[in-house]
Design an enzyme around this catalytic site. Structure first.
Site, PDB file in Angstrom:
ATOM      1  CD  GLU A 103      -2.586  -1.471   2.193  1.00 14.61           C
ATOM      2  OE1 GLU A 103      -2.680  -1.426   3.162  1.00 14.61           O
ATOM      3  OE2 GLU A 103      -3.970  -1.235   2.491  1.00 14.61           O
ATOM      4  CD  GLU A 123      -3.465  -6.119   3.829  1.00 11.60           C
ATOM      5  OE1 GLU A 123      -3.512  -7.079   3.562  1.00 11.60           O
ATOM      6  OE2 GLU A 123      -2.881  -5.010   4.150  1.00 11.60           O
TER       7      GLU A 123
HETATM    8  C1  3H9 Z   1      -1.391  -5.011   7.332  1.00 14.35           C
HETATM    9  O1  3H9 Z   1       0.099  -4.798   6.484  1.00 14.35           O
HETATM   10  C2  3H9 Z   1      -2.302  -3.688   7.852  1.00 14.35           C
HETATM   11  C3  3H9 Z   1      -2.154  -2.793   6.357  1.00 14.35           C
HETATM   12  O2  3H9 Z   1      -3.338  -3.029   5.131  1.00 14.35           O
HETATM   13  C4  3H9 Z   1      -3.778  -2.041   7.121  1.00 14.35           C
HETATM   14  C5  3H9 Z   1      -3.224  -1.256   7.999  1.00 14.35           C
HETATM   15  C6  3H9 Z   1      -3.702  -0.300   8.435  1.00 14.35           C
HETATM   16  N1  3H9 Z   1       4.337  -7.764  11.847  1.00 14.35           N
HETATM   17  O3  3H9 Z   1       7.497 -14.881   8.478  1.00 14.35           O
HETATM   18  P1  3H9 Z   1       8.923 -15.321   8.969  1.00 14.35           P
HETATM   19  C7  3H9 Z   1       7.850 -11.368  12.147  1.00 14.35           C
HETATM   20  S1  3H9 Z   1      -1.509  -6.533   7.765  1.00 14.35           S
HETATM   21  C8  3H9 Z   1       5.226  -8.063  12.867  1.00 14.35           C
HETATM   22  O4  3H9 Z   1       9.395 -16.451  10.292  1.00 14.35           O
HETATM   23  P2  3H9 Z   1       9.445 -15.839   6.461  1.00 14.35           P
HETATM   24  C9  3H9 Z   1       7.613 -12.742  12.153  1.00 14.35           C
HETATM   25  O5  3H9 Z   1       6.552 -12.925  13.695  1.00 14.35           O
HETATM   26  C10 3H9 Z   1       0.307  -7.028   8.129  1.00 14.35           C
HETATM   27  N2  3H9 Z   1       6.194  -8.989  12.399  1.00 14.35           N
HETATM   28  O6  3H9 Z   1       9.720 -15.031   7.920  1.00 14.35           O
HETATM   29  C11 3H9 Z   1       8.792 -13.445  12.850  1.00 14.35           C
HETATM   30  O7  3H9 Z   1       9.365 -12.927  13.958  1.00 14.35           O
HETATM   31  P3  3H9 Z   1      10.065 -13.981  15.718  1.00 14.35           P
HETATM   32  C12 3H9 Z   1      -0.057  -7.386   6.286  1.00 14.35           C
HETATM   33  C13 3H9 Z   1       5.930  -9.496  11.324  1.00 14.35           C
HETATM   34  O8  3H9 Z   1      10.839 -14.882   5.501  1.00 14.35           O
HETATM   35  C14 3H9 Z   1       9.857 -12.334  12.086  1.00 14.35           C
HETATM   36  O9  3H9 Z   1       8.805 -11.010  11.968  1.00 14.35           O
HETATM   37  N3  3H9 Z   1       1.240  -8.144   6.409  1.00 14.35           N
HETATM   38  C15 3H9 Z   1       5.285  -8.983  10.724  1.00 14.35           C
HETATM   39  O10 3H9 Z   1      10.195 -16.834   6.148  1.00 14.35           O
HETATM   40  C16 3H9 Z   1      10.543 -13.346  10.625  1.00 14.35           C
HETATM   41  O11 3H9 Z   1       9.124 -13.734  10.264  1.00 14.35           O
HETATM   42  C17 3H9 Z   1       1.362  -9.631   6.392  1.00 14.35           C
HETATM   43  O12 3H9 Z   1       0.591 -10.348   6.703  1.00 14.35           O
HETATM   44  C18 3H9 Z   1       4.769  -8.015  10.965  1.00 14.35           C
HETATM   45  N4  3H9 Z   1       4.032  -8.162   9.444  1.00 14.35           N
HETATM   46  O13 3H9 Z   1       8.779 -15.129   5.968  1.00 14.35           O
HETATM   47  C19 3H9 Z   1       3.281 -10.766   6.323  1.00 14.35           C
HETATM   48  N5  3H9 Z   1       6.105 -10.160   9.616  1.00 14.35           N
HETATM   49  O14 3H9 Z   1      11.001 -14.174  14.077  1.00 14.35           O
HETATM   50  C20 3H9 Z   1       3.201 -11.612   7.115  1.00 14.35           C
HETATM   51  C21 3H9 Z   1       6.435 -10.696   9.963  1.00 14.35           C
HETATM   52  O15 3H9 Z   1      10.159 -13.289  16.604  1.00 14.35           O
HETATM   53  N6  3H9 Z   1       4.222 -11.719   7.495  1.00 14.35           N
HETATM   54  N7  3H9 Z   1       7.268 -10.469  11.021  1.00 14.35           N
HETATM   55  O16 3H9 Z   1       9.184 -15.364  15.071  1.00 14.35           O
HETATM   56  C22 3H9 Z   1       4.511 -13.080   6.471  1.00 14.35           C
HETATM   57  O17 3H9 Z   1       4.271 -13.580   5.806  1.00 14.35           O
HETATM   58  C23 3H9 Z   1       6.215 -13.806   6.189  1.00 14.35           C
HETATM   59  O18 3H9 Z   1       6.859 -13.129   7.371  1.00 14.35           O
HETATM   60  C24 3H9 Z   1       7.110 -12.923   5.786  1.00 14.35           C
HETATM   61  C25 3H9 Z   1       8.469 -13.111   5.960  1.00 14.35           C
HETATM   62  C26 3H9 Z   1       6.553 -13.370   4.193  1.00 14.35           C
HETATM   63  C27 3H9 Z   1       7.107 -11.463   5.162  1.00 14.35           C
END
Ligand code: 3H9
Length: 698
Positions: A103, A123
């Site tokens: 976004e 999301e």
């Molecule tokens: C959003 O954006 C809302 C908006 O549209 C509107 C707002 C108004 N936040 O998965 P991994 C942490 S909603 C905080 O093992 P990978 C995760 O917990 C968001 N922490 O790595 C982990 O911590 P730990 C939309 C986050 O390489 C560490 O990072 N976005 C977030 O296998 C490593 O993660 C998503 O839904 C976050 N957003 O995969 C994306 N993301 O090491 C969600 C990750 O302490 N994330 N962490 O356990 C993912 O899909 C995967 O983490 C990603 C990396 C593909 C990015």
């Protein structure tokens, strides 16, 4: 500092660095605001690049901030300020540019991306929607089809596909930042206009009500039970039909509604649960782990073949051992057929099939496994047979080779007793079909060393599985819980519930299929054979009456065209059977069980409270580290609906521990403690007013 500015002539780069995934925390949001202000007020700067350090462009809003009101500025405010600011902005996309990250990129005028990287709006997987104008900008800049698919599936897409749809302007295989600077300079030289997406409109005529009805229909099966996809669709409908200033208010309303929805809390719990499950308590995050560069699998049957495919899929060579060449050839043939089927569906190229097949080699000689870093045994489920395999392995492979059994029930400690250096031994319980199901239940034996456990957890992630650790007990986490759930389902049949009624209630609850239909699918002969080896005190004779009679009539389930249900030839739809009805009535009479009407509520309570109660015992005995690991197991291995957060989360948050304990006590009064004994953990939590979240075993 977030958003620190680096100037390169007329182009400025605003750098963000918030490891591990550049989540858009309050500091990042403020940094974006500050960077825009600096750029707008500096006459030398003609274009601003938004760039990130580390492994990815921003992967979304900071999920850890959810649940508390975000410290201003909020992301919707930030993206609006960005897109309205008079400076030309370019986003430099790489890694996984997701959610709020995408976004933010859409609030820029132009987008350049690293080849092979991904963008997406996931999301929906967190029960919410792209509430920083993603639902409004994506359909305006790309196209409605693309936007709907990206938003309702939550799946990231390659930037090449996003470019084709119009959401990315340029893709580079070179140095992203150099190329972004060159791109910005080109844009300045060409006096390229700013392109705020909110000023773009959609050709309404192409997207009438019927179009959206068709789209809803096309995703209905996949999104069953989920509320978030429908809310995203409504936002896109608004984007099509209303000017931005009005449609963005629809997004705001839907977004607030989704944040209040218990499904959002449940799905966010699942997100963190899956990541938490990957961690071994007491083991430092940076502990040195072993590398797994080659794997051996013992047994080329359905399970062994499926297991081997997981490794070939990610480029790890696998040696498969069988007793003879014929079995080997057959097993490899089945694998090839599976890959060919995927290729026919267009999901794998011929070259990729060849590449994966080349990584799979067969042998009948244990000495050829000597170099493997990990050996997984997947032979017949029998203690003596498996012990023989491990004795032989112990004498042939290197002493540091990790040894794993794919057993679904057997005692890993007993298997480890025949192995030299038992600290390298553990269970790796895959779920059928092993190349498809996401769960890997990792069984920690008494002597398994923490680094071996952590190595296999990391490996699980590398082969795209969700790993969760269980202790040694009959059926580990998943199958032990299943037995409680199935046992109540069977009692309910005896008491008068019809199989199709029971299965329908479980399906409507959100399970992929009812437990009785599942038994027919797996084959009734499996349980029958197991019971033959037991004496009558070791299983529920009353429930077994139905199944034993069916098996003895040759009704083994789907594979014989009849089981608990009848099946029409070539059709897997279960049909109520008069034979089953008669057998159940006979059993009720024989065992003096009064048949009655059973309500939907009773089916849910008895099946899922029993499941939960067993889960509490598993936790109480230290067979799982945390309740959230149990949720992870049940969602990924047994299809418990993620939007309910898993059986433990559901029980605590949707029902309440006290209510469940009361009901279990009532059931114990009616049915006796053979079937119902409240878990001591549940009693303790209710007495102390505690929460499952507080339980952390080591
Ligand atoms: C959003 O954006 C809302 C908006 O549209 C509107 C707002 C108004 N936040 O998965 P991994 C942490 S909603 C905080 O093992 P990978 C995760 O917990 C968001 N922490 O790595 C982990 O911590 P730990 C939309 C986050 O390489 C560490 O990072 N976005 C977030 O296998 C490593 O993660 C998503 O839904 C976050 N957003 O995969 C994306 N993301 O090491 C969600 C990750 O302490 N994330 N962490 O356990 C993912 O899909 C995967 O983490 C990603 C990396 C593909 C990015």
């Amino acid at each position: 500092m977030q958003g620190s500015i680096e100037k390169r002539g007329a182009v400025a780069i605003a750098w963000f660095d918030n490891p591990p995934v550049n989540a858009i925390s309050h500091e990042v949001r403020q940094g974006l605001m500050d960077a825009i202000n600096v750029a707008v007020n500096d006459d030398e700067i003609k274009a601003l690049i938004i760039a990130c350090r580390g492994r990815t462009f921003m992967a979304g809003a900071d999920i850890t901030e959810f649940g508390s009101s975000p410290k201003p500025p909020g992301l919707p405010e930030v993206v609006m300020a960005m897109s309205e600011s008079p400076i030309l902005k370019v986003a430099a996309i790489f890694g996984t540019t997701l959610g709020g990250g995408f976004e933010t990129a859409l609030a820029c005028d132009y987008r350049i991306a690293q080849a092979g990287s991904k963008v997406g709006l996931p999301e929906v997987k967190l029960g919410i929607l792209a509430g920083a104008h993603g639902t409004q900008r994506l359909p305006r800049v790309a196209n409605v089809d693309f936007a709907l698919k990206v938003m309702t599936s939550g799946e990231p897409v390659l930037v090449e596909a996003a470019q084709e749809a119009g959401a990315v302007d340029r893709v580079t295989a070179g140095d992203l930042i150099e190329d972004a600077v060159n791109y910005a300079e080109e844009l300045i030289a060409a006096a390229a206009p700013r392109r705020p997406i909110q000023d773009m409109t959609i050709d309404k005529a192409k997207y009438d009500e019927e179009y959206f009805a068709r789209f809803r229909e096309s995703i209905a099966r996949k999104t069953r039970g989920l509320n978030a996809p429908e809310r995203s669709i409504r936002c896109v409908e608004a984007a099509v039909n209303l000017p931005f200033a009005e449609s963005v208010l629809v997004e705001r309303e839907m977004s607030l509604e989704s944040h209040r929805d218990p499904q959002a809390k449940a799905l966010q719990h699942v997100f963190f649960a899956e990541r938490q499950a990957n961690k071994v308590p007491g083991l430092a995050r940076d502990a040195a782990l072993r590398s797994i560069d080659s794997v051996a699998v013992i047994g080329a049957g359905t399970m062994g073949g499926g297991i081997a495919m997981n490794f070939a899929n990610v480029g790890i060579p696998v040696k498969i051992l069988e007793m003879n060449d014929e079995a080997l050839e057959k097993g490899l043939g089945v694998i090839k057929k599976n890959y060919d089927a995927t290729a026919r569906k267009g999901r794998l190229s011929e070259a990729e099939v060849e590449k994966r097949m080349a990584l799979l080699t067969g042998t009948t000689d244990y000495s050829e496994l000597a170099d493997a870093d990990l050996v997984i045994e997947a032979v017949f489920e029998n203690m003596d047979v498996k012990k023989e395999v491990f004795k032989t392995l112990s004498n042939t492979v290197r002493p540091e080779t990790i040894l794993a059994s794919n057993t679904s029930y057997l005692n890993i400690d007993e298997l480890a007793s025949v192995v030299e250096k038992p600290e390298r031994m553990l269970g790796m319980h895959f779920f059928s079909p092993a190349n498809v199901m996401r769960l890997l239940e990792i069984v920690r034996a008494e002597k398994t060393s923490p680094d071996v456990l952590a190595t296999i957890l990391r490996l699980a992630k590398a082969i795209n599985k969700v790993g969760a650790v269980a202790g040694v007990c009959h059926g580990f986490i998943g199958n032990r819980m299943l037995s409680g759930y199935a046992s109540q389902a069977n009692r309910l049949l005896l008491e008068g519930a019809a199989p199709h009624q029971l299965d329908q209630v479980l399906y409507d609850f959100g399970m992929p299929m009812g437990v009785i239909a599942m038994a027919d699918l797996a084959g009734l002969d499996i349980g029958y054979r197991m019971r033959q080896a037991l004496d009558e005190t070791q299983y529920d004779v009353e429930s077994a009456y139905l199944y034993d009679n069916l098996v003895e009539m040759g009704r083994l389930g789907q594979k014989t065209g009849a089981g608990v249900y009848d099946y029409d030839p070539g059709d897997r739809t279960p049909k109520p059977s008069s034979i089953t009805k008669k057998l159940l009535a006979e059993a009720a009479e024989k065992f003096n069980i009064k048949q009655r009407e059973i309500s939907e509520e009773e089916i849910i309570e008895r099946c899922f409270f029993s499941l939960f109660n067993v889960g509490c015992n598993i936790l109480h005995e230290g067979m799982a580290y945390r309740a959230s690991d149990i949720d992870t197991v049940y969602i990924n291995g047994y299809g418990f609906p993620a939007w309910r957060g898993g059986p433990m989360h559901w029980a605590e948050h949707a029902v309440g521990l006290e209510k469940i304990l009361d009901r279990i006590r009532e059931f114990a009064d009616i049915y006796g403690d053979k079937y119902w004994q409240p878990s001591p953990l549940l009693e303790q939590l209710v007495a102390d007013g505690g929460s499952l979240r507080d339980i952390q075993n080591s």
